[in-house]
Design a protein around this motif. Structure first.
Motif, PDB file in Angstrom:
ATOM      1  N   GLN A 184       0.829  -1.205   0.000  1.00 41.35           N
ATOM      2  CA  GLN A 184       0.000   0.000   0.000  1.00 41.35           C
ATOM      3  C   GLN A 184       0.865   1.258   0.000  1.00 41.35           C
ATOM      4  O   GLN A 184       0.498   2.272  -0.584  1.00 41.35           O
ATOM      5  N   GLY A 185       2.023   1.179   0.663  1.00 43.18           N
ATOM      6  CA  GLY A 185       2.912   2.337   0.683  1.00 43.18           C
ATOM      7  C   GLY A 185       3.367   2.744  -0.704  1.00 43.18           C
ATOM      8  O   GLY A 185       3.492   3.935  -1.003  1.00 43.18           O
ATOM      9  N   LEU A 186       3.610   1.758  -1.581  1.00 39.11           N
ATOM     10  CA  LEU A 186       4.000   2.070  -2.958  1.00 39.11           C
ATOM     11  C   LEU A 186       2.816   2.611  -3.747  1.00 39.11           C
ATOM     12  O   LEU A 186       2.963   3.555  -4.536  1.00 39.11           O
ATOM     13  N   LEU A 187       1.637   2.036  -3.530  1.00 39.27           N
ATOM     14  CA  LEU A 187       0.465   2.476  -4.271  1.00 39.27           C
ATOM     15  C   LEU A 187       0.056   3.897  -3.885  1.00 39.27           C
ATOM     16  O   LEU A 187      -0.435   4.667  -4.734  1.00 39.27           O
ATOM     17  N   VAL A 188       0.279   4.251  -2.617  1.00 37.30           N
ATOM     18  CA  VAL A 188      -0.038   5.621  -2.183  1.00 37.30           C
ATOM     19  C   VAL A 188       0.776   6.642  -2.976  1.00 37.30           C
ATOM     20  O   VAL A 188       0.307   7.735  -3.284  1.00 37.30           O
ATOM     21  N   GLY A 189       2.001   6.270  -3.333  1.00 38.09           N
ATOM     22  CA  GLY A 189       2.851   7.165  -4.109  1.00 38.09           C
ATOM     23  C   GLY A 189       2.529   7.175  -5.582  1.00 38.09           C
ATOM     24  O   GLY A 189       3.176   7.899  -6.357  1.00 38.09           O
ATOM     25  N   LEU A 190       1.529   6.365  -6.002  1.00 36.72           N
ATOM     26  CA  LEU A 190       1.131   6.297  -7.406  1.00 36.72           C
ATOM     27  C   LEU A 190      -0.379   6.498  -7.505  1.00 36.72           C
ATOM     28  O   LEU A 190      -1.125   5.575  -7.850  1.00 36.72           O
ATOM     29  N   PRO A 191      -0.863   7.689  -7.169  1.00 37.18           N
ATOM     30  CA  PRO A 191      -2.312   7.923  -7.163  1.00 37.18           C
ATOM     31  C   PRO A 191      -2.920   7.653  -8.537  1.00 37.18           C
ATOM     32  O   PRO A 191      -2.387   8.054  -9.569  1.00 37.18           O
ATOM     33  N   GLY A 192      -4.024   6.930  -8.515  1.00 34.26           N
ATOM     34  CA  GLY A 192      -4.729   6.632  -9.758  1.00 34.26           C
ATOM     35  C   GLY A 192      -4.189   5.433 -10.508  1.00 34.26           C
ATOM     36  O   GLY A 192      -4.743   5.059 -11.549  1.00 34.26           O
ATOM     37  N   ALA A 193      -3.130   4.809 -10.015  1.00 37.57           N
ATOM     38  CA  ALA A 193      -2.547   3.662 -10.721  1.00 37.57           C
ATOM     39  C   ALA A 193      -3.481   2.461 -10.637  1.00 37.57           C
ATOM     40  O   ALA A 193      -4.076   2.191  -9.594  1.00 37.57           O
ATOM     41  N   ASP A 194      -3.599   1.743 -11.741  1.00 41.03           N
ATOM     42  CA  ASP A 194      -4.390   0.522 -11.782  1.00 41.03           C
ATOM     43  C   ASP A 194      -3.454  -0.643 -11.428  1.00 41.03           C
ATOM     44  O   ASP A 194      -2.526  -0.942 -12.186  1.00 41.03           O
ATOM     45  N   PRO A 195      -3.664  -1.319 -10.269  1.00 38.87           N
ATOM     46  CA  PRO A 195      -2.741  -2.386  -9.863  1.00 38.87           C
ATOM     47  C   PRO A 195      -2.555  -3.470 -10.915  1.00 38.87           C
ATOM     48  O   PRO A 195      -1.443  -3.965 -11.115  1.00 38.87           O
ATOM     49  N   ALA A 196      -3.632  -3.859 -11.600  1.00 43.32           N
ATOM     50  CA  ALA A 196      -3.521  -4.910 -12.611  1.00 43.32           C
ATOM     51  C   ALA A 196      -2.630  -4.465 -13.769  1.00 43.32           C
ATOM     52  O   ALA A 196      -1.772  -5.225 -14.238  1.00 43.32           O
ATOM     53  N   LEU A 197      -2.825  -3.225 -14.233  1.00 41.16           N
ATOM     54  CA  LEU A 197      -1.981  -2.707 -15.310  1.00 41.16           C
ATOM     55  C   LEU A 197      -0.542  -2.549 -14.841  1.00 41.16           C
ATOM     56  O   LEU A 197       0.403  -2.808 -15.595  1.00 41.16           O
ATOM     57  N   LEU A 198      -0.374  -2.132 -13.590  1.00 35.89           N
ATOM     58  CA  LEU A 198       0.962  -1.960 -13.034  1.00 35.89           C
ATOM     59  C   LEU A 198       1.693  -3.304 -12.966  1.00 35.89           C
ATOM     60  O   LEU A 198       2.885  -3.396 -13.303  1.00 35.89           O
ATOM     61  N   TRP A 200       5.981  -6.754 -15.014  1.00 33.12           N
ATOM     62  CA  TRP A 200       6.423  -8.038 -15.547  1.00 33.12           C
ATOM     63  C   TRP A 200       7.070  -7.863 -16.932  1.00 33.12           C
ATOM     64  O   TRP A 200       8.125  -8.438 -17.219  1.00 33.12           O
ATOM     65  N   ALA A 201       6.457  -7.057 -17.766  1.00 32.78           N
ATOM     66  CA  ALA A 201       7.001  -6.837 -19.105  1.00 32.78           C
ATOM     67  C   ALA A 201       8.373  -6.193 -19.046  1.00 32.78           C
ATOM     68  O   ALA A 201       9.299  -6.581 -19.772  1.00 32.78           O
ATOM     69  N   ARG A 202       8.526  -5.204 -18.169  1.00 34.60           N
ATOM     70  CA  ARG A 202       9.808  -4.505 -18.062  1.00 34.60           C
ATOM     71  C   ARG A 202      10.893  -5.392 -17.459  1.00 34.60           C
ATOM     72  O   ARG A 202      12.084  -5.213 -17.738  1.00 34.60           O
ATOM     73  N   SER A 203      10.497  -6.360 -16.628  1.00 33.35           N
ATOM     74  CA  SER A 203      11.487  -7.215 -15.966  1.00 33.35           C
ATOM     75  C   SER A 203      12.150  -8.185 -16.934  1.00 33.35           C
ATOM     76  O   SER A 203      13.266  -8.667 -16.670  1.00 33.35           O
ATOM     77  N   GLY A 204      11.476  -8.512 -18.030  1.00 32.80           N
ATOM     78  CA  GLY A 204      11.992  -9.525 -18.935  1.00 32.80           C
ATOM     79  C   GLY A 204      12.020 -10.903 -18.301  1.00 32.80           C
ATOM     80  O   GLY A 204      12.710 -11.802 -18.793  1.00 32.80           O
ATOM     81  N   ALA A 223       6.308   2.372 -14.944  1.00 37.78           N
ATOM     82  CA  ALA A 223       5.858   1.612 -13.769  1.00 37.78           C
ATOM     83  C   ALA A 223       6.154   2.337 -12.464  1.00 37.78           C
ATOM     84  O   ALA A 223       6.403   1.728 -11.438  1.00 37.78           O
ATOM     85  N   GLY A 224       6.115   3.679 -12.499  1.00 38.39           N
ATOM     86  CA  GLY A 224       6.260   4.454 -11.273  1.00 38.39           C
ATOM     87  C   GLY A 224       7.619   4.364 -10.621  1.00 38.39           C
ATOM     88  O   GLY A 224       7.743   4.560  -9.421  1.00 38.39           O
ATOM     89  N   GLY A 225       8.675   4.058 -11.386  1.00 41.46           N
ATOM     90  CA  GLY A 225      10.010   3.960 -10.795  1.00 41.46           C
ATOM     91  C   GLY A 225      10.173   2.743  -9.907  1.00 41.46           C
ATOM     92  O   GLY A 225      10.940   2.768  -8.948  1.00 41.46           O
ATOM     93  N   LEU A 226       9.455   1.658 -10.240  1.00 40.45           N
ATOM     94  CA  LEU A 226       9.515   0.440  -9.447  1.00 40.45           C
ATOM     95  C   LEU A 226      10.297  -0.647 -10.182  1.00 40.45           C
ATOM     96  O   LEU A 226      10.527  -0.550 -11.384  1.00 40.45           O
ATOM     97  N   GLN A 227      10.685  -1.667  -9.449  1.00 39.81           N
ATOM     98  CA  GLN A 227      11.329  -2.827 -10.041  1.00 39.81           C
ATOM     99  C   GLN A 227      10.690  -4.081  -9.464  1.00 39.81           C
ATOM    100  O   GLN A 227      10.055  -4.048  -8.415  1.00 39.81           O
ATOM    101  N   LEU A 228      10.874  -5.195 -10.152  1.00 37.12           N
ATOM    102  CA  LEU A 228      10.238  -6.440  -9.751  1.00 37.12           C
ATOM    103  C   LEU A 228      11.307  -7.462  -9.376  1.00 37.12           C
ATOM    104  O   LEU A 228      12.332  -7.591 -10.054  1.00 37.12           O
ATOM    105  N   SER A 229      11.064  -8.188  -8.280  1.00 31.72           N
ATOM    106  CA  SER A 229      12.028  -9.180  -7.819  1.00 31.72           C
ATOM    107  C   SER A 229      11.294 -10.316  -7.126  1.00 31.72           C
ATOM    108  O   SER A 229      10.093 -10.229  -6.843  1.00 31.72           O
TER     109      SER A 229
END
Length: 312
Positions: A7-21, A26-30, A59-65
């Protein structure tokens, strides 16, 4: 796709759609973890979004791991880099940080590991400071049960025939309050006896996954509510994701926290770089959880990484 986005990350991305995010991440992670570079399996592994320390794009300056990597202070690339720079023997690494041989323990907490057995000796002991100025000691602790035997680290009686056990220990100065010692170890359902001397009790928490993975105990008479306040659901999720390897343990008592690894019998007790920096990471993580303000906040990985690695 099972991607955890706090939730802390989502608060910094107002209006972001979690599913699209999730799809964008995933696409950016390769398909590769941003922290260990190993493949990720969205069908069989927990994945987690985190802040990209480089700022990132999209993706709001995020990374996936992997979730386990997201909650580890030290990652695979750190281990490889330090081992390449200093070799497997940690003497060069410790010297590069300006840490020197010590003749005494800096603090004397009553954490169970530091007072178990019938005899104890340090096979090596090094001390220094972290970038925040707090003290750190690292050493090899040999515990013996000669003649009369004694209690092990869980408070159970061990006979003299069990000989000597050797641990690699990282001990940090900490503002841990006087609420009774706390211990964390991997939960073993086949060995769930806690303290023959009734000096400690298991502390139940809300997460069934946590209860299956981790054993949290506290000294009898300690302030259980104060301890539970630090193990919020978010911290329980983080600890479950990280896991505690078999043979490792984390402890805290007034003035200090420690992380320790039990060596196999006959294993070389000299310090080696990868396990030593892992223990440093575990110790700074535990200290942040137990002394953080407000209590119960999952600490920021990059802040702890800077403490554990110290720019070396």
């Amino acid at each position: 796709m099972p991607i955890r986005i706090s939730q802390g990350l989502l608060v910094g991305l107002p209006g972001a759609d979690p599913a699209l995010l999730e799809r964008d991440l995933w696409a950016r992670s390769g398909g590769a973890c941003a922290l260990c570079a190993e493949p990720m399996d969205p069908a069989g592994e927990e994945l987690e979004a985190g802040r990209d320390p480089a700022g990132g794009v999209g993706a709001g300056g995020l990374q996936l791991s992997h979730a386990r990597c997201h909650h580890d202070v030290v990652d695979a690339r750190d281990r490889e880099r330090l081992a390449a720079a200093h070799g497997d023997d940690a003497a060069a690494y410790l010297a590069a940080r300006g840490w020197t041989r010590s003749r005494r323990r800096r603090v004397a907490p009553r954490a169970p590991l530091l007072r178990c057995g019938s005899g104890r000796r340090w096979t090596w002991l090094v001390e220094g400071t972290l970038p925040d100025g707090s003290g750190v000691q690292l050493g090899g602790l040999a515990t013996s049960y000669a003649d009369e035997g004694g209690e092990d680290e869980e408070g159970r009686f061990v006979g003299p025939e069990d000989g000597e056990t050797v641990w690699t220990v990282v001990l940090l100065d900490a503002d841990y309050p006087a609420i009774g010692f706390a211990t964390l170890a991997r939960h073993d359902a086949m060995d769930d006896v806690v303290g023959d001397d009734s000096s400690r009790r298991r502390v139940p928490l809300e997460s069934a996954a946590f209860e299956e993975a981790v054993r949290l105990t506290q000294a009898v008479g300690g302030d259980e509510q104060a301890l539970r306040a630090r193990f919020t659901p978010a911290v329980q999720i983080a600890l479950t994701s990280r896991g505690i390897p078999l043979g490792d343990r984390l402890e805290a008592d007034t003035g200090a926290v420690l992380a320790a690894r039990l060596l196999d019998r006959g294993e070389d007790d000299r310090p080696h770089v990868p396990p030593l920096i892992d223990l440093l990471g575990d110790a700074v993580w535990l200290r942040a959880v137990l002394t953080g303000d407000p209590p119960g906040r999952v600490p920021e990985r990059e802040e702890l990484r800077a403490l554990a690695l110290g720019g070396v």
